[in-house]
Write a protein that holds these residues in place. Structure first.
Motif, PDB file in Angstrom:
ATOM      1  N   ALA A  96       0.748  -1.258  -0.184  1.00 54.85           N
ATOM      2  CA  ALA A  96       0.035   0.018  -0.006  1.00 54.85           C
ATOM      3  C   ALA A  96       1.161   1.243  -0.121  1.00 54.85           C
ATOM      4  N   GLY A  97       2.246   0.897   0.670  1.00 58.90           N
ATOM      5  CA  GLY A  97       3.255   2.268   0.365  1.00 58.90           C
ATOM      6  C   GLY A  97       3.942   2.354  -0.850  1.00 58.90           C
ATOM      7  N   GLY A  98       3.891   1.488  -1.755  1.00 56.75           N
ATOM      8  CA  GLY A  98       3.940   1.759  -2.560  1.00 56.75           C
ATOM      9  C   GLY A  98       6.218   0.944  -2.570  1.00 56.75           C
ATOM     10  N   LEU A  99       5.762   0.132  -2.096  1.00 51.73           N
ATOM     11  CA  LEU A  99       7.716  -0.605  -1.759  1.00 51.73           C
ATOM     12  C   LEU A  99       8.000  -1.827  -2.180  1.00 51.73           C
ATOM     13  N   LEU A 100       6.967  -2.507  -2.571  1.00 52.39           N
ATOM     14  CA  LEU A 100       6.719  -3.570  -3.337  1.00 52.39           C
ATOM     15  C   LEU A 100       5.006  -4.148  -4.158  1.00 52.39           C
ATOM     16  N   ARG A 101       5.365  -4.888  -4.731  1.00 54.72           N
ATOM     17  CA  ARG A 101       3.946  -5.274  -5.133  1.00 54.72           C
ATOM     18  C   ARG A 101       4.150  -7.455  -5.451  1.00 54.72           C
ATOM     19  N   ARG A 102       2.767  -7.473  -4.183  1.00 52.59           N
ATOM     20  CA  ARG A 102       2.501  -8.720  -4.817  1.00 52.59           C
ATOM     21  C   ARG A 102       1.926  -9.139  -6.239  1.00 52.59           C
ATOM     22  N   ILE A 103       2.529  -9.668  -6.477  1.00 52.73           N
ATOM     23  CA  ILE A 103       1.775 -11.086  -7.965  1.00 52.73           C
ATOM     24  C   ILE A 103       1.519 -12.347  -7.304  1.00 52.73           C
ATOM     25  N   GLU A 104       0.245 -12.168  -7.403  1.00 52.87           N
ATOM     26  CA  GLU A 104      -0.795 -13.288  -6.671  1.00 52.87           C
ATOM     27  C   GLU A 104      -0.327 -14.578  -7.887  1.00 52.87           C
ATOM     28  N   ARG A 105      -0.155 -15.820  -8.059  1.00 49.73           N
ATOM     29  CA  ARG A 105       0.211 -17.056  -8.442  1.00 49.73           C
ATOM     30  C   ARG A 105      -0.708 -18.058  -7.640  1.00 49.73           C
ATOM     31  N   ARG A 106      -1.899 -18.554  -9.142  1.00 45.65           N
ATOM     32  CA  ARG A 106      -2.753 -20.066  -8.533  1.00 45.65           C
ATOM     33  C   ARG A 106      -2.219 -20.899  -9.066  1.00 45.65           C
ATOM     34  N   ARG A 107      -2.414 -21.943  -8.927  1.00 45.05           N
ATOM     35  CA  ARG A 107      -2.601 -23.484  -9.547  1.00 45.05           C
ATOM     36  C   ARG A 107      -3.977 -23.823  -9.683  1.00 45.05           C
ATOM     37  N   GLU A 108      -4.449 -25.262 -10.873  1.00 47.48           N
ATOM     38  CA  GLU A 108      -5.900 -25.397 -10.834  1.00 47.48           C
ATOM     39  C   GLU A 108      -6.570 -25.795  -8.968  1.00 47.48           C
ATOM     40  N   LYS A 109      -7.581 -25.955  -9.252  1.00 46.79           N
ATOM     41  CA  LYS A 109      -8.559 -25.822  -8.331  1.00 46.79           C
ATOM     42  C   LYS A 109      -8.631 -24.831  -7.355  1.00 46.79           C
ATOM     43  N   ARG A 111      -5.729 -23.097  -5.658  1.00 43.43           N
ATOM     44  CA  ARG A 111      -4.942 -23.453  -4.981  1.00 43.43           C
ATOM     45  C   ARG A 111      -3.863 -22.477  -4.632  1.00 43.43           C
ATOM     46  N   SER A 112      -3.157 -21.315  -4.617  1.00 41.89           N
ATOM     47  CA  SER A 112      -2.018 -20.969  -4.901  1.00 41.89           C
ATOM     48  C   SER A 112      -0.125 -21.284  -4.093  1.00 41.89           C
ATOM     49  N   GLU A 113       0.173 -20.943  -5.222  1.00 38.17           N
ATOM     50  CA  GLU A 113       1.474 -20.541  -5.315  1.00 38.17           C
ATOM     51  C   GLU A 113       2.248 -19.796  -4.355  1.00 38.17           C
ATOM     52  N   THR A 114       2.847 -19.497  -3.520  1.00 35.02           N
ATOM     53  CA  THR A 114       3.770 -18.253  -3.156  1.00 35.02           C
ATOM     54  C   THR A 114       3.441 -17.186  -3.981  1.00 35.02           C
ATOM     55  N   ASN A 115       2.874 -16.299  -3.039  1.00 37.11           N
ATOM     56  CA  ASN A 115       3.322 -15.182  -4.290  1.00 37.11           C
ATOM     57  C   ASN A 115       4.999 -14.815  -4.799  1.00 37.11           C
ATOM     58  N   LEU A 116       4.990 -14.269  -5.899  1.00 34.21           N
ATOM     59  CA  LEU A 116       5.941 -13.269  -6.222  1.00 34.21           C
ATOM     60  C   LEU A 116       5.953 -12.134  -5.448  1.00 34.21           C
ATOM     61  N   TYR A 117       7.222 -11.690  -5.348  1.00 36.77           N
ATOM     62  CA  TYR A 117       7.208 -10.270  -4.719  1.00 36.77           C
ATOM     63  C   TYR A 117       8.446  -8.827  -5.981  1.00 36.77           C
ATOM     64  N   ASP A 118       7.421  -7.795  -6.691  1.00 34.93           N
ATOM     65  CA  ASP A 118       7.590  -7.565  -7.685  1.00 34.93           C
ATOM     66  C   ASP A 118       8.814  -5.920  -6.867  1.00 34.93           C
ATOM     67  N   LEU A 119      10.016  -5.611  -6.661  1.00 33.01           N
ATOM     68  CA  LEU A 119      11.014  -5.057  -5.328  1.00 33.01           C
ATOM     69  C   LEU A 119      11.516  -4.109  -6.570  1.00 33.01           C
ATOM     70  N   THR A 120      10.441  -3.824  -8.360  1.00 30.75           N
ATOM     71  CA  THR A 120      11.078  -2.559  -8.909  1.00 30.75           C
ATOM     72  C   THR A 120      10.665  -1.465  -8.287  1.00 30.75           C
ATOM     73  N   LEU A 121       9.366  -1.411  -8.006  1.00 29.47           N
ATOM     74  CA  LEU A 121       8.484  -0.393  -7.208  1.00 29.47           C
ATOM     75  C   LEU A 121       9.584   0.673  -6.079  1.00 29.47           C
ATOM     76  N   LEU A 122      10.726  -0.438  -5.312  1.00 33.08           N
ATOM     77  CA  LEU A 122      11.475  -0.504  -4.145  1.00 33.08           C
ATOM     78  C   LEU A 122      12.301   0.837  -4.730  1.00 33.08           C
ATOM     79  N   ARG A 123      13.093  -0.056  -5.843  1.00 30.17           N
ATOM     80  CA  ARG A 123      14.287   0.640  -6.729  1.00 30.17           C
ATOM     81  C   ARG A 123      14.141   2.119  -7.188  1.00 30.17           C
ATOM     82  N   ASP A 124      12.341   2.029  -8.453  1.00 33.04           N
ATOM     83  CA  ASP A 124      11.803   3.391  -8.557  1.00 33.04           C
ATOM     84  C   ASP A 124      11.787   4.557  -7.476  1.00 33.04           C
ATOM     85  N   LEU A 125      11.497   3.763  -6.621  1.00 37.54           N
ATOM     86  CA  LEU A 125      11.487   5.341  -4.761  1.00 37.54           C
ATOM     87  C   LEU A 125      12.725   5.217  -4.378  1.00 37.54           C
TER      88      LEU A 125
END
Length: 156
Positions: A96-109, A111-125
């Protein structure tokens, strides 16, 4: 300083220099490049100690620019001796503070896999803070250079 750009030359640590500093066993166990500006401007950026710790852990999993880190919340929680819900809550707040972005990953049925964390927002900040730091550093170098080269004549 680089004459062409009038900015300090960037020294990139090599594996050899890091090994000289930390020793072979520590270096072989792995190391992470952390921008100093993240540590020095932590307060300005509104990052508290736990958030910084989470970011440092995420950075330790970010090996290549295009491959976002994806440790589980449980892995992070165990490493920091906090609950997974604390990690989840803090990551949500950092998103929410713009430090990172979560990218949810879903499998079939659904089910979730671990989130990806995009840290390019932190780099830009961090970039404008780094530019400001370099400008301040250059101004300080220039003041010192002028002080060292300006000599006043003393009358006998």
């Amino acid at each position: 300083m680089s004459e062409a750009s009038n900015t300090p030359a960037v020294v990139v640590p090599t594996k050899r220099s890091i090994e000289a500093k930390w020793g072979a066993p520590i270096t072989k166990a792995g190391w992470t490049g952390i921008p100093n500006i993240l540590i020095r401007r932590q307060r300005t950026l509104g990052i508290d100690a736990l958030d910084l710790n989470i970011l440092l852990h995420l950075l330790s999993y970010w090996w290549e620019d295009e491959n976002h880190p994806h440790p589980s919340k449980e892995t992070l929680a165990q490493a920091m001796a906090v609950s997974a819900s604390t990690i989840q809550r803090r990551i949500r707040a950092m998103e929410a503070g713009g430090l990172l972005r979560r990218i949810e990953r879903r499998r079939e049925k659904d089910r979730s896999e671990t989130n990806l964390y995009d840290l390019t927002l932190l780099r830009d900040l961090l970039e404008p803070h780094a530019v400001q730091e370099l400008e301040e550093r250059n101004a300080g170098h220039e003041r010192r250079r002028k002080r060292m080269t300006s000599v006043t004549k003393v009358e006998p």
